[in-house]
Enzyme design. Structure first.
Site, PDB file in Angstrom:
ATOM      1  N   HIS A   1      -5.553  11.730  -4.622  1.00 37.91           N
ATOM      2  CA  HIS A   1      -4.170  11.934  -4.199  1.00 37.91           C
ATOM      3  C   HIS A   1      -3.979  10.891  -3.111  1.00 37.91           C
ATOM      4  O   HIS A   1      -4.725  10.880  -2.123  1.00 37.91           O
ATOM      5  CB  HIS A   1      -3.992  13.363  -3.644  1.00 37.91           C
ATOM      6  N   LEU A   2      -3.031   9.989  -3.306  1.00 34.98           N
ATOM      7  CA  LEU A   2      -2.915   8.811  -2.447  1.00 34.98           C
ATOM      8  C   LEU A   2      -2.979   9.114  -0.955  1.00 34.98           C
ATOM      9  O   LEU A   2      -2.177   9.895  -0.430  1.00 34.98           O
ATOM     10  CB  LEU A   2      -1.602   8.068  -2.743  1.00 34.98           C
ATOM     11  N   HIS A   3      -3.953   8.531  -0.283  1.00 32.18           N
ATOM     12  CA  HIS A   3      -4.097   8.749   1.150  1.00 32.18           C
ATOM     13  C   HIS A   3      -4.854   7.595   1.799  1.00 32.18           C
ATOM     14  O   HIS A   3      -5.658   6.925   1.152  1.00 32.18           O
ATOM     15  CB  HIS A   3      -4.846  10.054   1.434  1.00 32.18           C
ATOM     16  N   PHE A   4      -4.547   7.377   3.082  1.00 38.85           N
ATOM     17  CA  PHE A   4      -5.287   6.453   3.917  1.00 38.85           C
ATOM     18  C   PHE A   4      -5.943   7.296   5.000  1.00 38.85           C
ATOM     19  O   PHE A   4      -5.406   8.319   5.386  1.00 38.85           O
ATOM     20  CB  PHE A   4      -4.350   5.444   4.584  1.00 38.85           C
TER      21      PHE A   4
END
Lengths: 389, 447
Positions: free
Chosen positions: B240-243
């Site tokens: 799940h898109l994350h930085f």
């Protein structure tokens, strides 16, 4: 916990901002003025201005680590006026082609409170870039070994010319070789005749300019030059003269300085960057070193000094007990000592005394501060002035 | 206000194993998560940063010098709220109690002994040989976290100054981006930036999201607050898109490595190659605008994604220096090419490890940590010289192509459509292959 900021109207925001900006600026300038005046007689600025070098002096204890002094030579080199530079951080002279890694190295040297000499690309007010040899040195207060200033010398690095133009070498392949040999000879003789006067060197280069085509400054600015030994020596000499002036004048106020840390006792516990961060905490507190026999105060916040009426040098190096007085309850003192011994946090309401001998109730909160391996490094003592109802 | 405190580790309700949770009646699913069941009416602080139309020139700070923003983004908002969650016991362990040291040596690798993270961290739930995988709602994702783990919303605003709202309702229609805590932190202030959280984007870089990450680095304004990205196959654990981001006040070894300039692109972005560092990679700096810099990196990332090459990205120096490195450690592990000695350390070299911050799980490794050991491990992660040169060529071409479409930032959030569709792909993707090799037909496996 929560951030109690309320959205107000555009107008009030603008008005408050203008007011706070003015006060912030005034108090900032006040601190900058104090930075020098507390330590040296006012005429030190004139003496420093008589030195021919390009240099700045900064104060790491003021928020933003601003410049507090800029020499005439520096202002001339950079094209800025004194007012445009005092109070600003050195990064305003950096630009898009300044090597970020070099900037990082300087930052780390400041944090570690050590000297660094590195070539750096800076920008003048008119936007033109120039290479210089940047030499930074810390200035320590002799009494508590804290870093109180940094001196930064900037020696312009002369760009080595790359190729010769129409005047020389029509022999195709060999021309550049001959050219560089010739160039070296000419530069060599220039250097022998000139001492540390960079202006004379510039003059020498200008003579050569008549024979050679100027380089393209545009591309490949990156690796274009290295500082010569002469330039490196000039930097060192400059630093020494500046430090010598400052040391001499510091004797007149009794607030001695030196260019090196004199002995590494526990006093050096707090690095410059920690000092800077602590300076931003608005509360009244001190940090003490529990490992040194008398448990001296190693840091005192400005708010603490205001609360107690003492100057920093009257407090740093001394035990917290200096706040105790005739009516201070021995029980309270004992409770504090016990907590320190058992490395526990505690809160105690103790009767303390200001410098003017007036007493106040101090709601004192003590906390151990541990390092990365869990060992207690410091004690944090927060003071709140408590009013009995 | 920074406090140092020892906190007992309490595992909150949301972190218990799935089987233990009982269905509760009442509001939503009872877990106060971010899904439709609970999100209605949820409120969080909102930090609105202003659009940066040009690169913040340090000269501009001349006029701005004394103007302080309403909220100190890093100190008050991010770290302040992080400390608050720490006090509330939302972390699985107290990371500030973990022993950390700088290993003596040229680069100063940083070693941390963290047994808790290994034991309590969520295991990876997807295959590690495909960089692009579709979002799967049934697997763990950030919609399932409790609202108390969200610190604030982080959005761009069309204002000429920073806006802050302590209690803004979440705008479900315009899926906001949020900053949340990382419950298995590796350092002080360890948070996650989740772009457009409600859109459930899979872990893959797109132009808009990367720009958001750069803005966050710039807002924090501290060279010690860095952001990192791990692609799938490069030890990302959640699709799940994350930085990630955290604060560590020492220089990272990778930041000290010398570089060799390769080229400068039209947008003013300077690209260099890392020298004398165990992992081969590229460094991006400069750019006429923040967007130029951002696009250069995101175009590179997209190119690698499309060619099934796992990679990591480190955003450092307040967003002014970005490191990109392709890696092949997972591939080597799968092929049984990693020595048992290294496998025993159980170190998964993600962006932080590669940058020089090694999180070690065994006391033995921590005590024997040396620059030599760190170097040896990281050398296994790196692409070989030949492979790296190929990937480099791939990337440089992708950026050159990407620059032609300067005006069009293509939304890569739609499954299947992405920014490089207009750029000729160099080498076809190896569909159906179980290994993640670069796109060439003759499957180069050079080491």
């Amino acid at each position: 916990m929560g951030l109690g900021i309320h959205r107000c109207t555009e107008d009030t925001r603008r008005r408050t901002r203008r007011r706070t900006t003015k006060t912030t600026m005034e108090s900032q300038l006040g601190l900058i003025y104090q930075s020098f005046n507390a330590r040296y007689p006012t005429w030190v600025r004139e003496t420093l201005d008589e030195l021919p070098n390009n240099f700045t002096i900064t104060d790491p204890c003021i928020s933003g680590h601003p410049i507090v002094f800029a020499s005439r030579g520096f202002l001339k080199m950079s094209g800025y006026s004194k007012d445009e530079v005092i109070g600003k951080n050195g990064r305003i002279f950096q630009g898009s082609d300044t090597n970020r890694r070099s900037v990082m190295e300087i930052r780390e040297a400041i944090r570690e409170e050590r000297t660094i000499q590195i070539k750096l690309l800076n920008y003048r007010k008119d936007g033109t870039p120039f290479w210089m040899l940047f030499h930074l040195s810390p200035v320590f207060s002799k009494e508590d070994e804290r870093v109180i200033h940094f001196v930064a010398v900037q020696v312009p690095i002369l760009r080595k010319l790359r190729r010769f133009g129409a005047g020389f070498g029509r022999n195709g392949g060999n021309s550049s070789e001959d050219g560089s040999r010739l160039r070296e000879v000419m530069f060599g003789s220039c250097r022998r005749e000139v001492c540390t006067d960079s202006v004379a060197e510039m003059g020498c280069v200008r003579v050569l300019d008549a024979f050679v085509e100027p380089d393209n400054i545009g591309s490949d600015i990156e690796d274009s030059c290295e500082a010569s030994d002469l330039e490196k020596q000039e930097a060192v000499t400059a630093i020494n003269s500046i430090l010598s002036v400052m040391t001499h004048y510091s004797k007149l106020t009794g607030r001695l300085i030196c260019g090196k840390r004199c002995n590494s006792s526990g006093m050096g516990l707090l690095g410059s960057s920690l000092n800077i961060s602590l300076g931003r905490i608005q509360q009244s507190f001190v940090l003490t070193d529990p490992h040194v026999p008398d448990m001296p105060i190693v840091y005192a916040s400005d708010a603490f000094l205001r609360l107690t009426g003492y100057d920093r040098h009257e407090v740093v190096g001394y035990n917290c007990g200096l706040l105790n007085g005739p009516d201070t309850d021995a029980e309270d003192i004992f409770q504090i000592e016990e907590s320190v011994r058992t490395e526990q946090a505690c809160t105690v309401r103790i009767l303390n005394y200001r410098k003017d001998k007036n007493s106040f109730w101090n709601l004192l909160h003590l906390s151990p501060v541990r390092n990365a391996s869990g060992k207690v490094m410091l004690l944090y003592c927060l003071s709140t002035y408590s009013i009995i109802i | 206000m920074l406090r140092i405190k020892r906190v007992p580790t309490i595992v909150s309700n949301n972190q218990k194993e799935e089987g233990e949770e009982s269905a509760r009646h009442g509001r939503g699913c009872g877990r106060n998560c971010l899904n439709k069941c609970c999100i209605q009416g949820a409120k969080f602080p909102l930090y609105g940063f202003k659009r940066m139309n040009k690169m913040i020139n340090d000269k501009d700070l001349l006029s701005d010098c004394n103007r302080k923003p309403q909220v100190a983004f890093l100190d008050s908002l991010l770290l302040g709220e992080w400390e608050d969650r720490m006090q509330r016991g939302l972390f699985r362990y107290d990371v500030t109690a973990c022993e950390t040291k700088v290993i003596p040596g040229e680069y100063g690798f940083i070693a941390q002994l963290n047994e808790g993270r290994h034991l309590k961290k969520r295991p990876t739930e997807f295959q590690v040989d495909k960089v692009l995988q579709p979002f799967d709602g049934s697997k763990f994702n950030f919609m399932k976290v409790g609202q108390e783990e969200v610190l604030f919303q982080f959005e761009e605003m069309d204002d000429d100054e920073i806006q802050f709202f302590p209690n803004a309702p979440i705008d479900i229609e315009n899926s906001p981006s949020v900053v949340a805590i990382n419950v298995s932190p590796i350092e002080y202030g360890h948070v996650l930036l989740i772009p457009r959280i409600l859109e459930c984007l899979p872990q893959r870089i797109d132009h808009e999201s990367f720009l958001l990450a750069l803005h966050m680095a710039a807002e924090a304004g501290s060279p010690y607050f860095r952001l990192g990205y791990n692609s799938l196959g490069a030890f990302a654990t959640i699709n799940h898109l994350h930085f990630q981001a955290y604060y560590l006040a020492v220089p990272f070894p990778i930041e000290k490595a010398p570089t060799r300039k390769l080229t400068t692109f039209d947008g003013g972005v300077k690209i260099s190659e890392l020298l004398n560092y165990p992992v081969r990679g590229l460094v991006f700096e400069g750019g006429n605008t923040l967007q130029d810099l951002s696009n250069a990196v995101s175009n590179s990332g997209i190119c690698l994604q499309d060619n099934n090459i796992p990679y990591n990205v480190l955003i450092s120096d307040s967003g002014k220096r970005i490191f990109l490195f392709p890696q092949c450690y997972a591939e080597k592990q799968a092929l049984g090419e990693v020595s048992q000695e290294l496998l025993d350390t159980q170190v998964n070299p993600a962006v932080w490890e590669i940058s020089g911050h090694m999180v070690l799980k065994r006391k033995k490794d921590y005590e024997e940590a040396s620059e030599e050991n760190a170097w040896k491990l990281l050398a296994e992660v790196s692409f070989s010289e030949d492979r790296f040169q190929e990937v480099k060529a791939l990337i440089l071409e992708a950026i050159a192509c990407g620059n032609d479409e300067k005006g069009n930032v293509i939304h890569s959030s739609i499954e299947g459509a992405d920014g490089t569709s207009q750029c000729p792909k160099v080498g076809a993707m190896n569909k159906g292959s179980n290994t993640m090799l670069s796109g060439k037909q003759d499957c180069l496996l050079l080491h």
